[in-house]
Write an enzyme that holds these catalytic residues in place. Structure first.
Site, short mmCIF file in Angstrom:
data_model
loop_
_atom_site.label_atom_id
_atom_site.label_comp_id
_atom_site.label_asym_id
_atom_site.label_seq_id
_atom_site.Cartn_x
_atom_site.Cartn_y
_atom_site.Cartn_z
CE LYS A 92 7.89 -8.57 2.66
NZ LYS A 92 7.18 -7.79 1.67
C1 PLP Z 1 6.29 -13.85 0.63
C2 PLP Z 1 6.72 -12.78 -0.33
N1 PLP Z 1 7.53 -13.09 -1.32
C3 PLP Z 1 7.97 -12.15 -2.20
C4 PLP Z 1 7.57 -10.84 -2.09
C5 PLP Z 1 8.06 -9.85 -3.10
O1 PLP Z 1 8.96 -8.95 -2.53
P1 PLP Z 1 9.38 -7.65 -3.36
O2 PLP Z 1 8.15 -6.84 -3.53
O3 PLP Z 1 10.43 -6.97 -2.53
O4 PLP Z 1 9.93 -8.15 -4.66
C6 PLP Z 1 6.72 -10.46 -1.08
C7 PLP Z 1 6.29 -9.06 -0.95
O5 PLP Z 1 5.50 -8.68 -0.16
C8 PLP Z 1 6.28 -11.46 -0.16
O6 PLP Z 1 5.46 -11.14 0.86
#
Ligand code: PLP
Length: 295
Positions: A92
């Site tokens: 990210k």
């Molecule tokens: C659009 C979106 N939402 C949520 C997530 C979930 O994030 P995390 O893995 O930090 O919980 C991601 C992960 O890539 C994502 O791309």
């Protein structure tokens, strides 16, 4: 609770407010717009629809730290929503290794989140259910009032996150420089559609997704990905539609064909390299390799 989906807007790839409005059921309680690739969804329209139907909004800003809505407010200010969630996964815009953050302007939600993050426990004297005069209550006393989990970020991760936040503007500036070069290089390729940017909003550009007319270049996506991989250029597909996933099909009855704009997007999309450490030479190498695909 049953999840449901509404189709994307064909240009922004974010939740289409018109599709949202058409898909509201009597029991729809929460709307979760994703700011896809960093581009803020149409939050003004989405929030008007949500308010009209008494729905709660949680923004998925996993891609969008550093982005701004058309009113110039930063994503995360919750000017259109109850909560905004961020991801600090290593790919990210900024990272804490893993983990994320939630923002809200609602004190009740804030306090509940603080409790849920820490096993559902509280020591706050104003929140305790036991009387403060009870002999059970003392300096050691805490109560578990919710079924919470350990969602705490470690101090080490938080320290990394603070360091990353200081670099965020620089990271985003470099991302924008790279996509300016991509857009300029690819604008005349007839078999390629550039990533659209909605006027008035600012995208921190977590991803750069091109759309390729694979039939027109006579290659499959697998061939394209392999051809680029052979030149040490990594690409990815963001994302396989959620309603294609076995879990959602088996548990909730979704099927192929349910969301045509999402499916059309999925057939064509390909994310190409975009990260702040790319040198100008790296960018040129990607441009040359992409141009080569259509020759
Ligand atoms: C659009 C979106 N939402 C949520 C997530 C979930 O994030 P995390 O893995 O930090 O919980 C991601 C992960 O890539 C994502 O791309």
């Amino acid at each position: 609770m049953k999840p449901d989906f509404a189709d994307i807007h064909e240009k922004t790839f974010c939740l289409d407010p018109a599709e949202l409005e058409n898909n509201i059921k009597p029991d729809t309680a929460v709307v979760l717009p994703v700011h896809f690739a960093g581009q803020p969804a149409e939050m003004k329209k989405i929030s008007e629809i949500a308010r009209k139907h008494g729905m709660f909004i949680i923004e998925d800003a996993a891609h969008a730290i550093g982005s701004k809505y058309e009113n110039n407010q930063p994503v995360g200010s919750c000017c259109y929503s109850e909560m905004t969630v961020f991801s600090f996964h290593p790919v990210k815009t900024i990272t804490t290794g893993e983990g994320g953050a939630i923002t809200t302007n609602d004190k009740t939600l804030y306090e509940k989140l603080i409790m849920l993050r820490n096993h559902g426990l509280t020591k706050d004297p104003h929140k305790l259910k036991a009387q403060s005069s009870s002999p059970d209550v003392g300096p050691w006393y805490y109560e578990m009032q919710e079924l919470g989990y350990n969602y705490r970020m470690t101090d080490i991760q938080a320290a990394l996150g603070i360091g990353q936040l200081k670099k965020m503007d620089r990271f985003i500036k470099r991302r924008r420089e790279i996509i300016t070069r991509y857009n300029e290089a690819f604008k005349n390729l007839e078999w390629l559609t550039l990533q659209y940017e909605r006027p008035g909003v600012f995208s921190a550009l977590h991803l750069y997704v091109i759309r390729i007319d694979f039939e027109r270049i006579g290659k499959t996506r697998t061939q394209v990905m392999n051809e680029l991989k052979a030149k040490a250029i990594g690409t990815q597909v963001h994302y396989i539609p959620v309603h294609y996933q076995p879990y959602y099909q088996e548990h909730f009855g979704f099927k192929k064909g349910d969301y045509p704009k999402t499916e059309y997007y999925y057939q064509q999309c390909l994310s190409i390299p975009l990260f702040p450490k790319m040198t100008d030479d790296d960018v040129q190498r990607v441009i040359d390799a992409i141009e080569e695909l259509g020759k």
